[in-house]
Design a protein around this motif. Structure first.
Motif, mmCIF file in Angstrom:
data_model
loop_
_atom_site.group_PDB
_atom_site.id
_atom_site.type_symbol
_atom_site.label_atom_id
_atom_site.label_comp_id
_atom_site.label_asym_id
_atom_site.label_seq_id
_atom_site.Cartn_x
_atom_site.Cartn_y
_atom_site.Cartn_z
ATOM 1 N N UNK A 87 0.815 -1.220 0.000
ATOM 2 C CA UNK A 87 0.000 0.000 0.000
ATOM 3 C C UNK A 87 0.846 1.266 0.000
ATOM 4 N N UNK A 88 1.890 1.290 0.813
ATOM 5 C CA UNK A 88 2.705 2.491 0.938
ATOM 6 C C UNK A 88 3.412 2.828 -0.373
ATOM 7 N N UNK A 89 3.918 1.817 -1.035
ATOM 8 C CA UNK A 89 4.644 2.042 -2.284
ATOM 9 C C UNK A 89 3.711 1.925 -3.492
ATOM 10 N N UNK A 90 2.765 1.007 -3.427
ATOM 11 C CA UNK A 90 1.909 0.736 -4.579
ATOM 12 C C UNK A 90 0.848 1.780 -4.857
ATOM 13 N N UNK A 91 0.288 2.394 -3.826
ATOM 14 C CA UNK A 91 -0.766 3.389 -4.059
ATOM 15 C C UNK A 91 -0.302 4.578 -4.907
ATOM 16 N N UNK A 92 0.839 5.194 -4.618
ATOM 17 C CA UNK A 92 1.253 6.307 -5.477
ATOM 18 C C UNK A 92 1.572 5.856 -6.903
ATOM 19 N N UNK A 93 2.168 4.679 -7.044
ATOM 20 C CA UNK A 93 2.484 4.177 -8.386
ATOM 21 C C UNK A 93 1.202 3.918 -9.159
ATOM 22 N N UNK A 94 0.238 3.266 -8.515
ATOM 23 C CA UNK A 94 -1.041 2.994 -9.178
ATOM 24 C C UNK A 94 -1.758 4.292 -9.543
ATOM 25 N N UNK A 95 -1.698 5.289 -8.672
ATOM 26 C CA UNK A 95 -2.354 6.564 -8.961
ATOM 27 C C UNK A 95 -1.735 7.237 -10.183
ATOM 28 N N UNK A 96 -0.419 7.211 -10.290
ATOM 29 C CA UNK A 96 0.244 7.826 -11.437
ATOM 30 C C UNK A 96 -0.080 7.051 -12.713
ATOM 31 N N UNK A 97 -0.109 5.723 -12.626
ATOM 32 C CA UNK A 97 -0.450 4.918 -13.803
ATOM 33 C C UNK A 97 -1.883 5.175 -14.259
ATOM 34 N N UNK A 98 -2.805 5.295 -13.313
ATOM 35 C CA UNK A 98 -4.200 5.561 -13.658
ATOM 36 C C UNK A 98 -4.336 6.943 -14.292
ATOM 37 N N UNK A 99 -3.505 7.888 -13.852
ATOM 38 C CA UNK A 99 -3.578 9.247 -14.391
ATOM 39 C C UNK A 99 -3.106 9.313 -15.842
ATOM 40 N N UNK A 100 -2.464 8.270 -16.328
ATOM 41 C CA UNK A 100 -1.994 8.270 -17.712
ATOM 42 C C UNK A 100 -3.171 8.293 -18.690
ATOM 43 N N UNK A 101 -4.331 7.833 -18.255
ATOM 44 C CA UNK A 101 -5.519 7.896 -19.109
ATOM 45 C C UNK A 101 -6.351 9.102 -18.702
ATOM 46 N N UNK A 102 -7.019 9.670 -19.642
ATOM 47 C CA UNK A 102 -7.840 10.842 -19.367
ATOM 48 C C UNK A 102 -8.994 10.500 -18.428
ATOM 49 N N UNK A 103 -9.550 9.307 -18.589
ATOM 50 C CA UNK A 103 -10.666 8.885 -17.749
ATOM 51 C C UNK A 103 -10.207 8.683 -16.304
ATOM 52 N N UNK A 104 -8.993 8.201 -16.109
ATOM 53 C CA UNK A 104 -8.489 7.931 -14.772
ATOM 54 C C UNK A 104 -7.845 9.120 -14.086
ATOM 55 N N UNK A 105 -7.725 10.226 -14.784
ATOM 56 C CA UNK A 105 -7.062 11.405 -14.205
ATOM 57 C C UNK A 105 -7.703 11.870 -12.900
ATOM 58 N N UNK A 106 -9.030 12.026 -12.812
ATOM 59 C CA UNK A 106 -9.607 12.465 -11.532
ATOM 60 C C UNK A 106 -9.362 11.465 -10.396
ATOM 61 N N UNK A 107 -9.473 10.174 -10.682
ATOM 62 C CA UNK A 107 -9.234 9.168 -9.648
ATOM 63 C C UNK A 107 -7.779 9.192 -9.194
ATOM 64 N N UNK A 108 -6.854 9.272 -10.135
ATOM 65 C CA UNK A 108 -5.437 9.313 -9.780
ATOM 66 C C UNK A 108 -5.087 10.527 -8.940
ATOM 67 N N UNK A 109 -5.622 11.681 -9.320
ATOM 68 C CA UNK A 109 -5.374 12.894 -8.538
ATOM 69 C C UNK A 109 -5.981 12.783 -7.142
ATOM 70 N N UNK A 110 -7.187 12.225 -7.067
ATOM 71 C CA UNK A 110 -7.836 12.073 -5.760
ATOM 72 C C UNK A 110 -7.013 11.166 -4.856
#
Length: 183
Positions: A87-110
């Motif tokens: 969780x500590x390492x994976x959450x920020x990585x997953x958020x940045x990966x999700x932000x790579x798509x336009x649809x995932x940008x709000x979720x990644x930023x949140x």
């Protein structure tokens, strides 16, 4: 020039000019050192007060949570550390990966904006576990204060404080995850 001069370099007097005051060398690094020290103290105080309030608030809102988190940490240390690291390492990585798509940008930023609170909750959970381990028979608030106090004093040690803080977040998040799964 009449009066004193404070500058980085010695004043140069042109032909026919006069300098009747004294010269004092200005050291700009002195201000940056003082600013760094003051900023460090302010950050430590802010984190200290914030984690205290968060820990007491979470203890009031979920009074059985500290016992459940402590039991999970005591009985399942391996999964606690594994889930905490994930969780500590994976959450920020997953958020940045999700932000790579336009649809995932709000979720990644949140998720990125929420990481401060998530990590603070993990830190508070580690303080609960540490306090319950040191003073198991004390009132839950007192045991939290004991664990929290130890973590905050260790945070004053320059390198060790950062390592202890990271370990506390990892262990706390893992303990919360294991306790939630068991519930």
């Amino acid at each position: 020039v009449q009066g004193d001069v404070v500058s980085r370099h010695r004043p140069v007097v042109q032909g026919g000019g006069q300098f009747t005051g004294s010269w004092e060398r200005w050291d700009p690094t002195a201000w940056s050192r003082a600013t760094t020290i003051i900023a460090g103290i302010a950050l430590w105080v802010a984190v200290t007060v914030s984690t205290l309030v968060l820990g007491l608030l979470l203890g009031l809102l979920a009074p059985r949570a500290p016992a459940a988190v402590h039991a999970a940490a005591r009985e399942r240390v391996g999964p606690v550390i594994g889930w905490g690291l994930l969780l500590t390492i994976g959450l920020p990585i997953a958020a940045v990966l999700v932000m790579a798509t336009l649809v995932g940008l709000p979720l990644g930023l949140a998720v990125l904006f929420a990481l401060g609170l998530v990590y603070a909750i993990g830190y508070v959970a580690a303080a609960w576990v540490l306090g319950r381990t040191i003073v198991p028979r004390a009132h839950p608030v007192l045991s939290f204060l004991a664990g929290w106090g130890i973590l905050r004093v260790l945070a004053l040690v320059p390198v060790l404080g950062g390592l202890v803080g990271f370990a506390a977040v990892v262990f706390g998040l893992g303990a919360i995850t294991v306790a939630a799964y068991r519930a």
